[in-house]
Design an enzyme around this catalytic site. Structure first.
Site, PDB file in Angstrom:
ATOM      1  N   LYS A 254      41.132  33.207  45.619  1.00 53.25           N
ATOM      2  CA  LYS A 254      40.994  34.660  45.520  1.00 53.25           C
ATOM      3  C   LYS A 254      41.517  35.251  46.828  1.00 53.25           C
ATOM      4  O   LYS A 254      40.855  35.174  47.867  1.00 53.25           O
ATOM      5  CB  LYS A 254      39.532  35.064  45.287  1.00 53.25           C
ATOM      6  CG  LYS A 254      39.372  36.572  45.110  1.00 53.25           C
ATOM      7  CD  LYS A 254      37.939  36.938  44.784  1.00 53.25           C
ATOM      8  CE  LYS A 254      37.803  38.381  44.347  1.00 53.25           C
ATOM      9  NZ  LYS A 254      38.274  39.349  45.329  1.00 53.25           N
ATOM     10  N   ARG A 274      46.420  48.553  41.440  1.00 52.56           N
ATOM     11  CA  ARG A 274      45.302  48.328  40.543  1.00 52.56           C
ATOM     12  C   ARG A 274      44.850  49.628  39.882  1.00 52.56           C
ATOM     13  O   ARG A 274      44.361  49.639  38.762  1.00 52.56           O
ATOM     14  CB  ARG A 274      44.183  47.738  41.404  1.00 52.56           C
ATOM     15  CG  ARG A 274      42.911  47.525  40.746  1.00 52.56           C
ATOM     16  CD  ARG A 274      41.864  47.295  41.833  1.00 52.56           C
ATOM     17  NE  ARG A 274      40.586  47.381  41.212  1.00 52.56           N
ATOM     18  CZ  ARG A 274      39.753  46.358  41.070  1.00 52.56           C
ATOM     19  NH1 ARG A 274      40.070  45.201  41.568  1.00 52.56           N
ATOM     20  NH2 ARG A 274      38.624  46.530  40.464  1.00 52.56           N
ATOM     21  N   PHE A 344      49.777  35.458  39.657  1.00 55.46           N
ATOM     22  CA  PHE A 344      48.783  34.749  38.841  1.00 55.46           C
ATOM     23  C   PHE A 344      48.842  35.084  37.348  1.00 55.46           C
ATOM     24  O   PHE A 344      48.123  34.478  36.563  1.00 55.46           O
ATOM     25  CB  PHE A 344      47.361  34.916  39.385  1.00 55.46           C
ATOM     26  CG  PHE A 344      46.927  36.355  39.601  1.00 55.46           C
ATOM     27  CD1 PHE A 344      46.571  37.146  38.538  1.00 55.46           C
ATOM     28  CD2 PHE A 344      46.867  36.879  40.887  1.00 55.46           C
ATOM     29  CE1 PHE A 344      46.166  38.452  38.727  1.00 55.46           C
ATOM     30  CE2 PHE A 344      46.461  38.197  41.096  1.00 55.46           C
ATOM     31  CZ  PHE A 344      46.124  38.981  40.015  1.00 55.46           C
ATOM     32  N   ARG A 419      36.348  44.289  31.974  1.00 57.91           N
ATOM     33  CA  ARG A 419      35.679  43.384  32.900  1.00 57.91           C
ATOM     34  C   ARG A 419      34.890  42.409  32.043  1.00 57.91           C
ATOM     35  O   ARG A 419      34.125  42.821  31.184  1.00 57.91           O
ATOM     36  CB  ARG A 419      34.729  44.178  33.796  1.00 57.91           C
ATOM     37  CG  ARG A 419      34.140  43.379  34.937  1.00 57.91           C
ATOM     38  CD  ARG A 419      33.149  44.209  35.724  1.00 57.91           C
ATOM     39  NE  ARG A 419      33.775  45.328  36.441  1.00 57.91           N
ATOM     40  CZ  ARG A 419      34.489  45.196  37.546  1.00 57.91           C
ATOM     41  NH1 ARG A 419      34.699  44.006  38.067  1.00 57.91           N
ATOM     42  NH2 ARG A 419      35.006  46.253  38.132  1.00 57.91           N
ATOM     43  N   LYS A 425      34.628  36.036  39.649  1.00 56.17           N
ATOM     44  CA  LYS A 425      34.950  35.928  41.073  1.00 56.17           C
ATOM     45  C   LYS A 425      33.781  35.289  41.799  1.00 56.17           C
ATOM     46  O   LYS A 425      32.618  35.631  41.556  1.00 56.17           O
ATOM     47  CB  LYS A 425      35.286  37.290  41.661  1.00 56.17           C
ATOM     48  CG  LYS A 425      34.291  38.371  41.382  1.00 56.17           C
ATOM     49  CD  LYS A 425      34.806  39.714  41.857  1.00 56.17           C
ATOM     50  CE  LYS A 425      33.900  40.825  41.387  1.00 56.17           C
ATOM     51  NZ  LYS A 425      34.378  42.148  41.632  1.00 56.17           N
TER      52      LYS A 425
HETATM   53  P1  AMP Z   1      37.181  42.431  43.333  1.00 51.46           P
HETATM   54  O1  AMP Z   1      38.178  43.360  43.963  1.00 51.46           O
HETATM   55  O2  AMP Z   1      36.179  41.905  44.318  1.00 51.46           O
HETATM   56  O3  AMP Z   1      36.590  42.990  42.098  1.00 51.46           O
HETATM   57  O4  AMP Z   1      37.981  41.126  42.871  1.00 51.46           O
HETATM   58  C1  AMP Z   1      39.003  41.151  41.945  1.00 51.46           C
HETATM   59  C2  AMP Z   1      40.333  41.272  42.661  1.00 51.46           C
HETATM   60  O5  AMP Z   1      40.673  40.064  43.296  1.00 51.46           O
HETATM   61  C3  AMP Z   1      41.500  41.510  41.750  1.00 51.46           C
HETATM   62  O6  AMP Z   1      41.603  42.851  41.360  1.00 51.46           O
HETATM   63  C4  AMP Z   1      42.668  41.068  42.588  1.00 51.46           C
HETATM   64  O7  AMP Z   1      43.125  42.148  43.382  1.00 51.46           O
HETATM   65  C5  AMP Z   1      42.074  40.051  43.536  1.00 51.46           C
HETATM   66  N1  AMP Z   1      42.577  38.674  43.357  1.00 51.46           N
HETATM   67  C6  AMP Z   1      42.848  37.837  44.369  1.00 51.46           C
HETATM   68  N2  AMP Z   1      43.248  36.655  43.907  1.00 51.46           N
HETATM   69  C7  AMP Z   1      43.249  36.718  42.553  1.00 51.46           C
HETATM   70  C8  AMP Z   1      43.565  35.787  41.520  1.00 51.46           C
HETATM   71  N3  AMP Z   1      43.941  34.541  41.780  1.00 51.46           N
HETATM   72  N4  AMP Z   1      43.419  36.228  40.238  1.00 51.46           N
HETATM   73  C9  AMP Z   1      43.014  37.481  39.953  1.00 51.46           C
HETATM   74  N5  AMP Z   1      42.708  38.389  40.897  1.00 51.46           N
HETATM   75  C10 AMP Z   1      42.816  38.025  42.197  1.00 51.46           C
END
Ligand code: AMP
Length: 591
Positions: A254, A274, A344, A419, A425
């Site tokens: 991530k 995004r 990805f 979602r 995550k």
């Molecule tokens: P969050 O922003 O904490 O909700 O985490 C989701 C975000 O992680 C996504 O919107 C991406 O911007 C980021 N991200 C980083 N690495 C990845 C990955 N391998 N697959 C999908 N999202 C990723």
């Protein structure tokens, strides 16, 4: 028949005055039913203070000075006096409303404004650019104002300035559309799907009202229109996450960067954030490397852009990457913060929509369509369902400068805008703190005392409930705000300041200042506790109590890459509360 602009204005006034979300929806539905179907897309955009969907990146670009000049000519009042009123009200639109109230005599020649005329004139304003364009914009603006009643002028100025904030979220528009068309919310799901795939509410609205539901069902993915991104759920530990991975699991790094959706057709590349903004101009380096690496003619691929320190080869944190989001000095920022792209996913290749294929299939197509090199790589991943292997992979991800892991169900389709637990995550545990940070929306603030006098010393923050599209307060956040934050928050928040609690905010607290829910900040807390004061998850865990954060601290991250609807949800908060009780406070995997 053409709708008079005044009809819009009367509805806007009602929307501004309500503090109830259901009322907002029904006023909007009424408005949609009072206009002709040919105007519906324009009205949808105007209601959200836009002319086009965000991804088109078209701005009105009228300098404040030009607007003051126009108001002065319109009202016959000096620019100085207008500026005095502006300082008092904090909004030029309201200033116009106050200045000309009752004083305006429409001339014998004036012609009442229609929605079409306002829209097309604003469109011309947006499209005039380059040398001398402020003069042209001024004359267009004056042509509108000269035929405007004071209330109409007030909203025109707000639109031109970008300060029209009726609080009409995308979901509110979808609800209102469904309701306007059929008197029920039955078609809501179909509308939402079309919006998720097209990123264009005006298109969805126009298709529904002109051609009906079946036509809305046919709206799909197209190059040039951003797809709303698939989102991940959070689960506190690897074992819990694996329970959702029924059909095999891919774990990917991530990355802590910015999500980028790349649309390529021939020699053209467009990049979307995004939040579906067009960010092509910010990343000329990504455009270049995409053209070089994407080997098919047409593709929509997705990845994370990460800034890399050229001296050490290590990743810069997210905050540094945000230096790339600027209007000027793009080349300098590019040299200081060059990015590497970690791909990805893929949604479309050569006209074929791929989102309904399972992840493993999509990935094969991604690998075949793109040639990786130093600047464009595929997200580092392993395929396993063994918790031990994932633990080791997690450590490796953290050591390599990532936030944690994304676990993805191998058979999952790409669910645009949703979602769900097919993507989970996993972030690193911190000793004695909640495993994950929360992304909270700033809905209000309290003035500081002592050293913080005059500043917003404490922020009132909220979580989001997508079921009813409301924001519920969860915490006051004061810790972690540096002197620099205290100085910069008014600049960040004041454009969204409103005189009363916003219609989409539920709060028992009376804040000193209220804001439209727009700005999202990252907050780390030690624990989630029951609270009689905060409204988040009220009555869900315990009757008469909501949930609140204990020892909340601003992490320094303003999440400009997230919209308010991307904030932590009430459901996630309840899950986090449940999970912390199951876990010992000090985690074995912490640093
Ligand atoms: P969050 O922003 O904490 O909700 O985490 C989701 C975000 O992680 C996504 O919107 C991406 O911007 C980021 N991200 C980083 N690495 C990845 C990955 N391998 N697959 C999908 N999202 C990723």
């Amino acid at each position: 028949m053409e709708t008079m602009f005044n009809v819009l204005v009367e509805h806007f006034k009602d929307m501004e005055n309500t503090s109830k979300r259901t009322e907002l929806t029904s006023i909007l539905a009424q408005l949609f039913n009072s206009i002709s179907v040919d105007e519906i897309d324009k009205v949808v955009y105007l209601t959200q203070g836009k002319l086009y969907p965000d991804y088109m990146g078209i701005e009105l670009g009228v300098a404040e000075k030009t607007i003051v000049k126009a108001i002065s000519k319109y009202s016959g009042i000096t620019e100085g006096k207008i500026m005095d009123e502006y300082r008092k009200t904090g909004d030029l639109g309201d200033a116009v409303g106050n200045i000309v109230k009752g004083k305006r005599q429409m001339s014998f020649f004036s012609e009442r404004l229609t929605v079409n005329r306002v829209y097309s004139t604003l469109d011309r304003i947006a499209r005039s650019s380059g040398k001398g364009s402020q003069e042209i914009k001024l004359s267009y603006l004056l042509s509108l104002l000269n035929d405007a009643e004071p209330d109409e002028a007030r909203y025109i100025v707000k639109m031109v300035l970008g300060t029209l904030r009726l609080g009409v979220a995308d979901y509110t528009v979808l609800d209102a559309l469904a309701f306007a068309r059929s008197g029920t919310k039955n078609s809501r799901e179909i509308l939402e799907r079309a919006y998720n795939l097209s990123g264009d509410l005006g298109l969805v609205a126009a298709t529904l009202m002109k051609e009906g539901e079946d036509a809305v069902k046919r709206i799909g993915i197209t190059i040039g229109r951003p797809v709303r991104p698939m989102l991940a759920e959070r689960v506190p530990d690897i074992k819990g996450a694996l329970e959702y991975m029924e059909n095999g699991c891919t774990a990917e790094y991530k990355y802590d960067g910015e999500r980028v959706q790349i649309h390529k057709r021939g020699k053209n590349v467009m990049l979307f954030s995004r939040r579906l903004e067009n960010i092509t101009m910010h990343y000329p380096d990504i455009v270049k490397i995409s053209l070089k690496s994407i080997e098919v003619d047409e593709a929509i691929v997705e990845g994370e852009a990460v800034a890399v320190d050229q001296n050490t080869g290590e990743f810069f944190p997210f905050q540094e990457l945000m230096h790339r989001r600027r209007k000027y000095g793009i080349k300098e920022a590019m040299d200081l913060y060059p990015v590497t792209l970690f791909l990805f996913d893929v949604m479309l290749v050569d006209g074929e929509q791929l989102i309904d294929l399972p992840l493993t299939e999509r990935r094969k197509i991604l690998w075949k369509s793109v040639k990786s090199d130093e600047k464009v790589q595929f997200a580092t991943h392993i395929e396993t369902k063994e918790a031990d292997k994932l633990e080791v992979f997690m450590d490796q991800a953290i050591t390599d400068g990532c936030e944690g892991l994304m676990l993805k169900d191998n058979s999952s389709t790409y669910r645009a805008g949703a979602r769900g637990f097919s993507w989970i995550k996993l972030k690193r545990d911190y000793q004695g703190e909640l495993g994950d940070t929360l992304d909270l929306v700033v809905v209000g603030a309290f003035y500081g005392r002592g050293r913080r006098a005059g500043a917003y010393g404490t922020l009132l923050t909220a979580v989001y409930d997508p079921d009813n599209d409301l924001f519920y307060t969860v915490s006051k956040v004061g810790a972690g705000l540096t002197d620099q934050d205290l100085a910069s928050f008014p600049k960040l928040l004041d454009p969204y300041r409103i005189p009363h609690r916003h219609a989409r905010v539920s709060s028992n607290l009376e804040a000193d200042a209220w804001f439209e829910p727009v700005i999202v900040i990252e907050v780390q807390a030690q624990e989630i506790t029951l609270s009689p004061v905060h409204t988040a998850a009220f009555n869900s865990v315990k009757v008469g109590a909501g949930l609140a954060l204990r020892f909340p601290r601003f992490t320094g991250k303003v999440r400009n890459d997230k919209g308010p609807e991307d904030a932590t949800t009430v459901k996630e908060l309840i899950e986090m509360y449940g999970n912390q009780k199951k876990k010992p406070m000090i985690s074995g995997t912490g640093p």
